[in-house]
Structures are given as C-alpha cells and as structure tokens.
Design a protein around this motif. Structure first.
Motif, short mmCIF file in Angstrom:
data_model
loop_
_atom_site.label_atom_id
_atom_site.label_comp_id
_atom_site.label_asym_id
_atom_site.label_seq_id
_atom_site.Cartn_x
_atom_site.Cartn_y
_atom_site.Cartn_z
N GLU A 1 0.97 -1.09 -0.09
CA GLU A 1 -0.04 0.07 0.18
C GLU A 1 0.74 1.33 0.06
O GLU A 1 0.67 2.15 -0.63
N SER A 2 1.92 1.13 0.84
CA SER A 2 2.95 2.38 0.92
C SER A 2 3.54 2.58 -0.53
O SER A 2 3.72 3.80 -0.95
N THR A 3 3.87 1.41 -1.35
CA THR A 3 4.58 1.70 -2.44
C THR A 3 3.71 2.21 -3.61
O THR A 3 3.80 3.01 -4.41
N VAL A 4 2.38 1.79 -3.57
CA VAL A 4 1.40 2.11 -4.40
C VAL A 4 0.82 3.70 -4.34
O VAL A 4 1.02 4.37 -5.22
N ILE A 5 0.82 4.19 -2.99
CA ILE A 5 0.63 5.39 -2.74
C ILE A 5 1.82 6.11 -3.20
O ILE A 5 1.47 7.48 -3.71
N ASN A 6 2.98 6.04 -2.63
CA ASN A 6 4.04 6.60 -3.33
C ASN A 6 4.33 6.84 -4.65
O ASN A 6 4.38 8.14 -4.92
N GLU A 7 4.02 5.74 -5.24
CA GLU A 7 3.93 6.10 -6.82
C GLU A 7 3.00 6.91 -7.56
O GLU A 7 2.95 7.60 -8.45
N ILE A 8 1.49 6.76 -6.79
CA ILE A 8 0.46 7.69 -7.40
C ILE A 8 0.95 8.99 -7.11
O ILE A 8 1.03 9.85 -7.77
N SER A 9 1.45 9.33 -5.72
CA SER A 9 2.03 10.65 -5.40
C SER A 9 2.87 11.26 -6.46
O SER A 9 2.82 12.22 -6.54
N ASN A 10 3.99 10.28 -6.78
CA ASN A 10 4.83 10.97 -7.53
C ASN A 10 4.53 11.08 -9.09
O ASN A 10 4.78 12.00 -9.69
N SER A 11 3.36 10.44 -9.45
CA SER A 11 2.88 10.30 -10.75
C SER A 11 2.02 11.64 -11.04
O SER A 11 2.18 12.39 -11.85
N ILE A 12 1.38 12.14 -9.78
CA ILE A 12 0.56 13.29 -9.90
C ILE A 12 0.63 14.64 -9.05
O ILE A 12 0.20 15.45 -8.96
N GLY A 13 1.94 14.36 -8.14
CA GLY A 13 2.06 15.52 -7.43
C GLY A 13 1.34 15.72 -6.33
O GLY A 13 1.36 16.99 -5.78
N ILE A 14 0.57 14.97 -5.63
CA ILE A 14 -0.40 15.02 -4.49
C ILE A 14 0.54 14.50 -3.45
O ILE A 14 0.98 13.28 -3.48
N PRO A 15 0.66 15.08 -2.25
CA PRO A 15 1.22 14.48 -0.91
C PRO A 15 0.63 13.23 -0.76
O PRO A 15 -0.58 12.95 -0.77
N GLU A 16 1.58 12.18 -0.40
CA GLU A 16 0.96 10.85 -0.09
C GLU A 16 -0.11 10.76 1.35
O GLU A 16 -1.09 10.02 1.23
#
Length: 78
Positions: free
Chosen positions: A6-21
């Motif tokens: 879950e942490s990895t998925v959220i981190n990648e989403i954050s990196n992709s769209i620029g929203i804080p984890e």
C-alpha cells in the motif's frame, strides 16, 4: 497501518500526480485524484515492474480505487 505494498502504491501515485502521500487514501478513485487513463497505465506498468510481475494490462481498467490496486498487487504477491 499501511502495508508495504500500500505504501509503494501510494508513493507511486503521489510521484505521478504531485499530490502528497498523506492526501491519498485507499478509498480514492484514480479519477478523483486526477489521473487520466495514460497516467493510470504508466502507474500500473511501474508497479508491475517494481513488484516483478508480468504485464496484464487487461486487468487495469477494473481497478478504480487505490484500494483495488493495492488488493490486486497483494493478491499477486502471495
């Protein structure tokens, strides 16, 4: 408490769209987070590479929420 996946998925989403984890939860849909289909496919591809899985693009459209993506990768990791 978040799992490693879950942490990895959220981190990648954050990196992709620029929203804080901290602003991303399992209940958020990718659309709500502002991810278009191209970004979603890129995200899925990155995650598959990180988790050492074969590409299965046909499964991606059925995953609308962060939680569904996490569940998918957790089920494949077992």
């Amino acid at each position: 408490m978040k799992t490693a996946i879950e942490s990895t998925v959220i981190n990648e989403i954050s990196n992709s769209i620029g929203i804080p984890e901290s602003a991303i939860t399992a209940e958020h849909s990718l659309n709500d987070l502002g991810m278009n289909s191209i970004l979603a496919v890129q995200l899925f591809s990155k995650l598959q590479t990180q988790f050492g899985m074969e590409n299965a693009p046909a499964e991606m459209p059925h995953m609308g929420t962060v939680g569904e993506i996490v569940h998918y990768f957790e089920s494949k990791a077992k």
